[in-house]
Write an enzyme that holds these catalytic residues in place. Structure first.
Site, PDB file in Angstrom:
ATOM      1  N   ASP A 158      19.658  60.210 -24.320  1.00  0.00           N
ATOM      2  CA  ASP A 158      20.165  60.726 -23.052  1.00  0.00           C
ATOM      3  C   ASP A 158      19.256  60.182 -21.953  1.00  0.00           C
ATOM      4  O   ASP A 158      18.049  60.440 -21.946  1.00  0.00           O
ATOM      5  CB  ASP A 158      20.099  62.258 -23.105  1.00  0.00           C
ATOM      6  CG  ASP A 158      20.570  62.905 -21.823  1.00  0.00           C
ATOM      7  OD1 ASP A 158      20.581  62.257 -20.759  1.00  0.00           O
ATOM      8  OD2 ASP A 158      20.907  64.101 -21.892  1.00  0.00           O
ATOM      9  N   ILE A 159      19.830  59.447 -21.028  1.00  0.00           N
ATOM     10  CA  ILE A 159      19.018  58.757 -20.018  1.00  0.00           C
ATOM     11  C   ILE A 159      18.261  59.728 -19.115  1.00  0.00           C
ATOM     12  O   ILE A 159      17.222  59.368 -18.554  1.00  0.00           O
ATOM     13  CB  ILE A 159      19.894  57.773 -19.194  1.00  0.00           C
ATOM     14  CG1 ILE A 159      19.008  56.760 -18.482  1.00  0.00           C
ATOM     15  CG2 ILE A 159      20.802  58.508 -18.213  1.00  0.00           C
ATOM     16  CD1 ILE A 159      19.725  55.530 -18.019  1.00  0.00           C
ATOM     17  N   ASN A 219      30.063  56.631  -8.812  1.00  0.00           N
ATOM     18  CA  ASN A 219      31.329  56.125  -8.262  1.00  0.00           C
ATOM     19  C   ASN A 219      31.131  55.875  -6.766  1.00  0.00           C
ATOM     20  O   ASN A 219      30.114  56.277  -6.198  1.00  0.00           O
ATOM     21  CB  ASN A 219      32.470  57.111  -8.527  1.00  0.00           C
ATOM     22  CG  ASN A 219      32.111  58.509  -8.077  1.00  0.00           C
ATOM     23  OD1 ASN A 219      31.782  58.726  -6.909  1.00  0.00           O
ATOM     24  ND2 ASN A 219      32.129  59.469  -8.990  1.00  0.00           N
ATOM     25  N   GLY A 262      30.470  62.278 -17.092  1.00  0.00           N
ATOM     26  CA  GLY A 262      29.648  61.343 -17.858  1.00  0.00           C
ATOM     27  C   GLY A 262      28.191  61.362 -17.440  1.00  0.00           C
ATOM     28  O   GLY A 262      27.617  62.420 -17.201  1.00  0.00           O
ATOM     29  N   VAL A 263      27.601  60.175 -17.336  1.00  0.00           N
ATOM     30  CA  VAL A 263      26.187  60.066 -16.961  1.00  0.00           C
ATOM     31  C   VAL A 263      25.947  60.719 -15.600  1.00  0.00           C
ATOM     32  O   VAL A 263      24.952  61.413 -15.395  1.00  0.00           O
ATOM     33  CB  VAL A 263      25.743  58.596 -16.831  1.00  0.00           C
ATOM     34  CG1 VAL A 263      24.260  58.497 -16.551  1.00  0.00           C
ATOM     35  CG2 VAL A 263      26.068  57.809 -18.066  1.00  0.00           C
ATOM     36  N   ASP A 264      26.859  60.477 -14.678  1.00  0.00           N
ATOM     37  CA  ASP A 264      26.710  60.983 -13.319  1.00  0.00           C
ATOM     38  C   ASP A 264      26.538  62.510 -13.321  1.00  0.00           C
ATOM     39  O   ASP A 264      25.639  63.052 -12.658  1.00  0.00           O
ATOM     40  CB  ASP A 264      27.973  60.583 -12.535  1.00  0.00           C
ATOM     41  CG  ASP A 264      27.761  60.511 -11.034  1.00  0.00           C
ATOM     42  OD1 ASP A 264      26.594  60.632 -10.608  1.00  0.00           O
ATOM     43  OD2 ASP A 264      28.746  60.331 -10.317  1.00  0.00           O
ATOM     44  N   SER A 287      30.064  51.492 -16.544  1.00  0.00           N
ATOM     45  CA  SER A 287      31.515  51.216 -16.626  1.00  0.00           C
ATOM     46  C   SER A 287      32.107  51.349 -18.026  1.00  0.00           C
ATOM     47  O   SER A 287      33.316  51.202 -18.195  1.00  0.00           O
ATOM     48  CB  SER A 287      31.886  49.822 -16.079  1.00  0.00           C
ATOM     49  OG  SER A 287      31.832  49.804 -14.672  1.00  0.00           O
ATOM     50  N   GLY A 302      32.323  53.944 -20.003  1.00  0.00           N
ATOM     51  CA  GLY A 302      32.852  55.254 -20.361  1.00  0.00           C
ATOM     52  C   GLY A 302      34.190  55.479 -19.688  1.00  0.00           C
ATOM     53  O   GLY A 302      35.178  54.795 -19.984  1.00  0.00           O
ATOM     54  N   TYR A 361      35.278  54.571 -16.921  1.00  0.00           N
ATOM     55  CA  TYR A 361      35.810  53.402 -16.213  1.00  0.00           C
ATOM     56  C   TYR A 361      36.455  52.367 -17.129  1.00  0.00           C
ATOM     57  O   TYR A 361      37.053  51.394 -16.648  1.00  0.00           O
ATOM     58  CB  TYR A 361      34.726  52.756 -15.332  1.00  0.00           C
ATOM     59  CG  TYR A 361      34.567  53.453 -13.986  1.00  0.00           C
ATOM     60  CD1 TYR A 361      35.197  54.666 -13.710  1.00  0.00           C
ATOM     61  CD2 TYR A 361      33.791  52.897 -12.977  1.00  0.00           C
ATOM     62  CE1 TYR A 361      35.056  55.304 -12.482  1.00  0.00           C
ATOM     63  CE2 TYR A 361      33.642  53.520 -11.741  1.00  0.00           C
ATOM     64  CZ  TYR A 361      34.282  54.720 -11.501  1.00  0.00           C
ATOM     65  OH  TYR A 361      34.146  55.330 -10.285  1.00  0.00           O
TER      66      TYR A 361
HETATM   67  P1  ADP Z   1      31.542  54.983 -16.082  1.00  0.00           P
HETATM   68  O1  ADP Z   1      32.323  55.916 -15.198  1.00  0.00           O
HETATM   69  O2  ADP Z   1      30.750  53.954 -15.283  1.00  0.00           O
HETATM   70  O3  ADP Z   1      32.370  54.384 -17.168  1.00  0.00           O
HETATM   71  P2  ADP Z   1      30.402  57.051 -17.828  1.00  0.00           P
HETATM   72  O4  ADP Z   1      29.377  58.009 -17.402  1.00  0.00           O
HETATM   73  O5  ADP Z   1      31.773  57.585 -18.079  1.00  0.00           O
HETATM   74  O6  ADP Z   1      30.394  55.880 -16.728  1.00  0.00           O
HETATM   75  O7  ADP Z   1      29.936  56.336 -19.157  1.00  0.00           O
HETATM   76  C1  ADP Z   1      29.060  55.256 -19.219  1.00  0.00           C
HETATM   77  C2  ADP Z   1      28.380  55.246 -20.574  1.00  0.00           C
HETATM   78  O8  ADP Z   1      27.314  56.195 -20.587  1.00  0.00           O
HETATM   79  C3  ADP Z   1      29.249  55.624 -21.779  1.00  0.00           C
HETATM   80  O9  ADP Z   1      28.893  54.746 -22.840  1.00  0.00           O
HETATM   81  C4  ADP Z   1      28.835  57.063 -22.083  1.00  0.00           C
HETATM   82  O10 ADP Z   1      28.984  57.385 -23.454  1.00  0.00           O
HETATM   83  C5  ADP Z   1      27.367  57.035 -21.733  1.00  0.00           C
HETATM   84  N1  ADP Z   1      26.724  58.319 -21.391  1.00  0.00           N
HETATM   85  C6  ADP Z   1      27.281  59.495 -21.012  1.00  0.00           C
HETATM   86  N2  ADP Z   1      26.325  60.418 -20.753  1.00  0.00           N
HETATM   87  C7  ADP Z   1      25.115  59.801 -20.956  1.00  0.00           C
HETATM   88  C8  ADP Z   1      23.747  60.206 -20.866  1.00  0.00           C
HETATM   89  N3  ADP Z   1      23.398  61.437 -20.497  1.00  0.00           N
HETATM   90  N4  ADP Z   1      22.774  59.279 -21.143  1.00  0.00           N
HETATM   91  C9  ADP Z   1      23.101  58.020 -21.510  1.00  0.00           C
HETATM   92  N5  ADP Z   1      24.371  57.586 -21.624  1.00  0.00           N
HETATM   93  C10 ADP Z   1      25.368  58.455 -21.360  1.00  0.00           C
END
Ligand code: ADP
Length: 180
Positions: A18-19, A32, A40-42, A127, A129, A131
């Site tokens: 988890d970042i 975005n 997601g990550v955001d 992008s 996830g 996207y």
């Molecule tokens: P995007 O909208 O740019 O596609 P997402 O957040 O939906 O971004 O996903 C981007 C990638 O990050 C995906 O591979 C997803 O599984 C991963 N991801 C989601 N949450 C985390 C996190 N907390 N730490 C690291 N990677 C994550």
């Protein structure tokens, strides 16, 4: 699990996790254009950083930022010092400049890191996830863009891709082996 490669004097690492837990100078967020949080990550980044993050984005970037660019904020309650909010492209079939826009999103973060004096930076799979960027291609663009940047003039010492899933990790490992 970790894979690692040297690019000149610089290190490129892959890790699972988890970042928001990364103890690096800067973490990139897959944001975005509106820069008002999301899923997601955001979502994870905003939850872990606390409300100051959204407040700073609202004040400093009232109009958001275009696809292919990134902006920096403080990291508030996160262990990192800065968050680099990068906007990758939504996948629209591949004929809408998606590879260049994805590369530009990564490059913008690296340039910001250099401007800020950040020596270590962690990236999620931008992008790849919500996207919808095809994972093997997204991994290749990510790795090739970072390797090319590290071969140039930069003070960034360590770049780490922090991947959520085993499958994504494997794709980055393959892209790294190809780029080596
Ligand atoms: P995007 O909208 O740019 O596609 P997402 O957040 O939906 O971004 O996903 C981007 C990638 O990050 C995906 O591979 C997803 O599984 C991963 N991801 C989601 N949450 C985390 C996190 N907390 N730490 C690291 N990677 C994550």
């Amino acid at each position: 699990m970790t894979d690692s490669a040297l690019v000149g004097q610089h290190r490129l690492d892959l890790s699972r996790g988890d970042i928001t837990n990364e103890r690096v100078d800067a973490i990139a967020n897959a944001a975005n254009e509106a820069l008002r949080g999301g899923g997601g990550v955001d979502g994870a980044v905003h939850r872990a950083a606390g409300p100051g993050l959204l407040a700073e984005l609202r004040t400093r970037y009232p109009h958001g930022t275009p696809t292919g660019t990134a902006v920096a904020t403080d990291a508030y309650d996160l262990p990192a010092r800065w968050v680099l909010h990068a906007v990758g492209p939504v996948w629209r079939g591949g004929n809408n400049d998606e590879p260049n826009l994805l590369a530009a999103a990564y490059r913008s973060c690296l340039i910001l890191a250099d401007e800020l004096g950040a020596r270590s930076i962690a990236f999620p799979a931008i992008s790849m996830g919500i996207y919808g960027y095809p994972p093997p291609d997204g991994a290749r663009v990510a790795v090739q863009t970072v390797v090319a940047y590290l071969r140039g003039e930069t003070r960034v010492e360590v770049v780490r891709f922090v991947l959520f899933s085993e499958e994504t990790y494997e794709l980055f490992a393959e892209a790294l082996a190809e780029a080596g």
